[in-house]
Motif scaffolding. Sequence first.
Motif, PDB file in Angstrom:
ATOM      1  N   ILE A  53      72.286  10.920   3.755  1.00 15.10           N
ATOM      2  CA  ILE A  53      73.716  10.775   4.056  1.00 15.10           C
ATOM      3  C   ILE A  53      73.934   9.443   4.751  1.00 15.10           C
ATOM      4  O   ILE A  53      73.309   9.142   5.764  1.00 15.10           O
ATOM      5  N   ASP A  54      74.793   8.623   4.144  1.00 13.66           N
ATOM      6  CA  ASP A  54      75.185   7.329   4.724  1.00 13.66           C
ATOM      7  C   ASP A  54      76.667   7.427   5.068  1.00 13.66           C
ATOM      8  O   ASP A  54      77.470   7.825   4.223  1.00 13.66           O
ATOM      9  N   ILE A  55      77.010   7.059   6.294  1.00 11.48           N
ATOM     10  CA  ILE A  55      78.417   7.143   6.699  1.00 11.48           C
ATOM     11  C   ILE A  55      78.971   5.725   6.896  1.00 11.48           C
ATOM     12  O   ILE A  55      78.330   4.884   7.532  1.00 11.48           O
ATOM     13  N   TYR A  56      80.139   5.493   6.306  1.00  9.01           N
ATOM     14  CA  TYR A  56      80.794   4.185   6.382  1.00  9.01           C
ATOM     15  C   TYR A  56      82.127   4.336   7.103  1.00  9.01           C
ATOM     16  O   TYR A  56      82.799   5.367   6.943  1.00  9.01           O
ATOM     17  N   LEU A  57      82.493   3.308   7.854  1.00  6.49           N
ATOM     18  CA  LEU A  57      83.815   3.290   8.486  1.00  6.49           C
ATOM     19  C   LEU A  57      84.835   2.893   7.421  1.00  6.49           C
ATOM     20  O   LEU A  57      84.650   1.879   6.741  1.00  6.49           O
ATOM     21  N   LYS A  58      85.875   3.741   7.263  1.00  6.09           N
ATOM     22  CA  LYS A  58      86.889   3.458   6.233  1.00  6.09           C
ATOM     23  C   LYS A  58      87.837   2.407   6.792  1.00  6.09           C
ATOM     24  O   LYS A  58      88.779   2.729   7.517  1.00  6.09           O
ATOM     25  N   ASN A  59      87.530   1.151   6.518  1.00  3.88           N
ATOM     26  CA  ASN A  59      88.348   0.048   7.037  1.00  3.88           C
ATOM     27  C   ASN A  59      88.171  -1.163   6.124  1.00  3.88           C
ATOM     28  O   ASN A  59      87.151  -1.865   6.181  1.00  3.88           O
ATOM     29  N   ASP A  60      89.192  -1.368   5.260  1.00  2.00           N
ATOM     30  CA  ASP A  60      89.107  -2.437   4.258  1.00  2.00           C
ATOM     31  C   ASP A  60      88.910  -3.813   4.898  1.00  2.00           C
ATOM     32  O   ASP A  60      88.164  -4.639   4.373  1.00  2.00           O
ATOM     33  N   GLU A  61      89.602  -4.043   6.045  1.00  2.00           N
ATOM     34  CA  GLU A  61      89.477  -5.365   6.693  1.00  2.00           C
ATOM     35  C   GLU A  61      88.045  -5.660   7.098  1.00  2.00           C
ATOM     36  O   GLU A  61      87.592  -6.802   7.058  1.00  2.00           O
ATOM     37  N   LEU A  62      87.338  -4.610   7.508  1.00  2.00           N
ATOM     38  CA  LEU A  62      85.929  -4.785   7.921  1.00  2.00           C
ATOM     39  C   LEU A  62      84.971  -4.571   6.752  1.00  2.00           C
ATOM     40  O   LEU A  62      83.756  -4.572   6.931  1.00  2.00           O
ATOM     41  N   ASN A  63      85.536  -4.308   5.560  1.00  2.00           N
ATOM     42  CA  ASN A  63      84.728  -4.096   4.362  1.00  2.00           C
ATOM     43  C   ASN A  63      83.897  -2.810   4.440  1.00  2.00           C
ATOM     44  O   ASN A  63      82.734  -2.788   4.018  1.00  2.00           O
ATOM     45  N   ASP A  64      84.458  -1.755   5.011  1.00  2.59           N
ATOM     46  CA  ASP A  64      83.818  -0.429   5.095  1.00  2.59           C
ATOM     47  C   ASP A  64      82.348  -0.502   5.541  1.00  2.59           C
ATOM     48  O   ASP A  64      81.441  -0.143   4.777  1.00  2.59           O
ATOM     49  N   PRO A  65      82.080  -0.950   6.782  1.00  5.90           N
ATOM     50  CA  PRO A  65      80.671  -1.095   7.186  1.00  5.90           C
ATOM     51  C   PRO A  65      79.950   0.242   7.384  1.00  5.90           C
ATOM     52  O   PRO A  65      80.578   1.252   7.730  1.00  5.90           O
ATOM     53  N   LEU A  66      78.649   0.229   7.150  1.00  8.57           N
ATOM     54  CA  LEU A  66      77.792   1.376   7.463  1.00  8.57           C
ATOM     55  C   LEU A  66      77.900   1.593   8.970  1.00  8.57           C
ATOM     56  O   LEU A  66      77.905   0.630   9.745  1.00  8.57           O
ATOM     57  N   ILE A  67      78.020   2.854   9.396  1.00  6.41           N
ATOM     58  CA  ILE A  67      78.252   3.111  10.824  1.00  6.41           C
ATOM     59  C   ILE A  67      77.236   4.144  11.331  1.00  6.41           C
ATOM     60  O   ILE A  67      76.702   4.918  10.535  1.00  6.41           O
ATOM     61  N   THR A  68      76.957   4.112  12.632  1.00  3.94           N
ATOM     62  CA  THR A  68      75.989   5.068  13.197  1.00  3.94           C
ATOM     63  C   THR A  68      76.730   6.204  13.901  1.00  3.94           C
ATOM     64  O   THR A  68      77.911   6.082  14.241  1.00  3.94           O
ATOM     65  N   LYS A  69      75.973   7.292  14.147  1.00  6.47           N
ATOM     66  CA  LYS A  69      76.512   8.449  14.866  1.00  6.47           C
ATOM     67  C   LYS A  69      77.011   8.015  16.250  1.00  6.47           C
ATOM     68  O   LYS A  69      78.093   8.401  16.692  1.00  6.47           O
ATOM     69  N   ASP A  70      76.227   7.168  16.908  1.00  9.36           N
ATOM     70  CA  ASP A  70      76.605   6.716  18.253  1.00  9.36           C
ATOM     71  C   ASP A  70      77.878   5.881  18.219  1.00  9.36           C
ATOM     72  O   ASP A  70      78.726   5.984  19.107  1.00  9.36           O
ATOM     73  N   ARG A  71      78.018   5.040  17.209  1.00 13.55           N
ATOM     74  CA  ARG A  71      79.239   4.216  17.116  1.00 13.55           C
ATOM     75  C   ARG A  71      80.455   5.095  16.826  1.00 13.55           C
ATOM     76  O   ARG A  71      81.557   4.816  17.299  1.00 13.55           O
ATOM     77  N   ILE A  72      80.245   6.164  16.019  1.00 14.12           N
ATOM     78  CA  ILE A  72      81.357   7.090  15.719  1.00 14.12           C
ATOM     79  C   ILE A  72      81.834   7.737  17.022  1.00 14.12           C
ATOM     80  O   ILE A  72      83.027   7.843  17.294  1.00 14.12           O
ATOM     81  N   GLU A  73      80.858   8.124  17.853  1.00 10.99           N
ATOM     82  CA  GLU A  73      81.176   8.745  19.148  1.00 10.99           C
ATOM     83  C   GLU A  73      81.875   7.732  20.065  1.00 10.99           C
ATOM     84  O   GLU A  73      82.902   8.023  20.678  1.00 10.99           O
ATOM     85  N   LEU A  74      81.330   6.516  20.081  1.00 13.89           N
ATOM     86  CA  LEU A  74      81.886   5.447  20.911  1.00 13.89           C
ATOM     87  C   LEU A  74      83.348   5.165  20.550  1.00 13.89           C
ATOM     88  O   LEU A  74      84.186   4.919  21.412  1.00 13.89           O
ATOM     89  N   MET A  75      83.641   5.224  19.258  1.00 19.78           N
ATOM     90  CA  MET A  75      85.009   4.927  18.802  1.00 19.78           C
ATOM     91  C   MET A  75      85.918   6.150  18.881  1.00 19.78           C
ATOM     92  O   MET A  75      87.090   6.063  18.490  1.00 19.78           O
ATOM     93  N   ASN A  76      85.357   7.292  19.346  1.00 18.21           N
ATOM     94  CA  ASN A  76      86.155   8.538  19.451  1.00 18.21           C
ATOM     95  C   ASN A  76      86.790   8.945  18.129  1.00 18.21           C
ATOM     96  O   ASN A  76      87.934   9.411  18.113  1.00 18.21           O
ATOM     97  N   ILE A  77      86.069   8.753  17.045  1.00 15.01           N
ATOM     98  CA  ILE A  77      86.641   9.096  15.734  1.00 15.01           C
ATOM     99  C   ILE A  77      86.680  10.608  15.571  1.00 15.01           C
ATOM    100  O   ILE A  77      87.651  11.170  15.085  1.00 15.01           O
TER     101      ILE A  77
END
Length: 242
Positions: free
Chosen positions: A119-143
């Motif tokens: 399972i690869d998770i990407y941030l849905k953000n066209d401006e950032l070109n949908d970067p691969l994201i980590t579990k910790d970054r998801i938590e950090l961003m409060n998604i």
Amino acid sequence: MNNKYELIYEGKAKKVFSHEDLDKVFIEFKDDATAFNALKKAKFEGKGKLNCLISASIFKLLEKNKIPTHFLELKNEHTMIAQRIDVIPLEIVLRNIAYGSLCKQTTINSGTILKKPLIDIYLKNDELNDPLITKDRIELMNILSSSDLDLIINLTLKINLILKSFFKKIQLQLVDFKLEFGYDANNEILLGDEISPDNCRLWDLSQKNDTIVSLDKDIFRNDLGGLIEAYSEINRRINNSI
Ligand code: TMP
Ligand code: ASP
């Protein structure tokens, strides 16, 4: 769509319109195709209708298998009625076979059968070109909370089992796919977006030799030709199996 409905959102392949019931939306599937974050664009007449019909069939199959989805019913051949959700800005990709960006970004060879689904998770953000994201970054961003992230990952693994065996029965290998989830009015997590050859890699298993025959958007990404014929074939096989 009838202009009494307000266009709420327009994406690359779909338009979302308001519904008289505020908990619902109309989703109209467009004929537009994009790849590489819309660097490449084209129109394929009939693609919207095929993706709408294929997605509706797959959502019905998933609902039958107790997966909560946003799908309610078809309004017409290129429009579905769905529950309105707040889309979680993550793209959840599950891979059974190494292909595409996984092979461009790692030393894993194309076509390697993965011992367990990746399972690869990407941030849905066209401006950032949908970067691969980590579990910790998801938590950090409060998604979303880590328990909701686990819930989504477990749903994705379950969806893979259902889809893999369904597609195998119609002679298609499910290489990988991308899902999106959202929260409904009751804060329940539902599977959203679409499930179609635009966001799944499907290889034809009815070929006699080992050559890879893609029946999905790789036809457009790689300029192979015959996209509508391939999507029609997927729709035909699904209809024959149900
Ligand atoms: P990838 O190999 O390019 O990362 O794609 C993996 C899967 O995700 C493949 O089935 C295509 C799908 N996908 C989308 O649906 N939308 C996207 O924006 C991307 C990059 C991939
Ligand atoms: N969906 C993405 C785009 O619109 C990328 C892809 O599917 O290859 O560009």
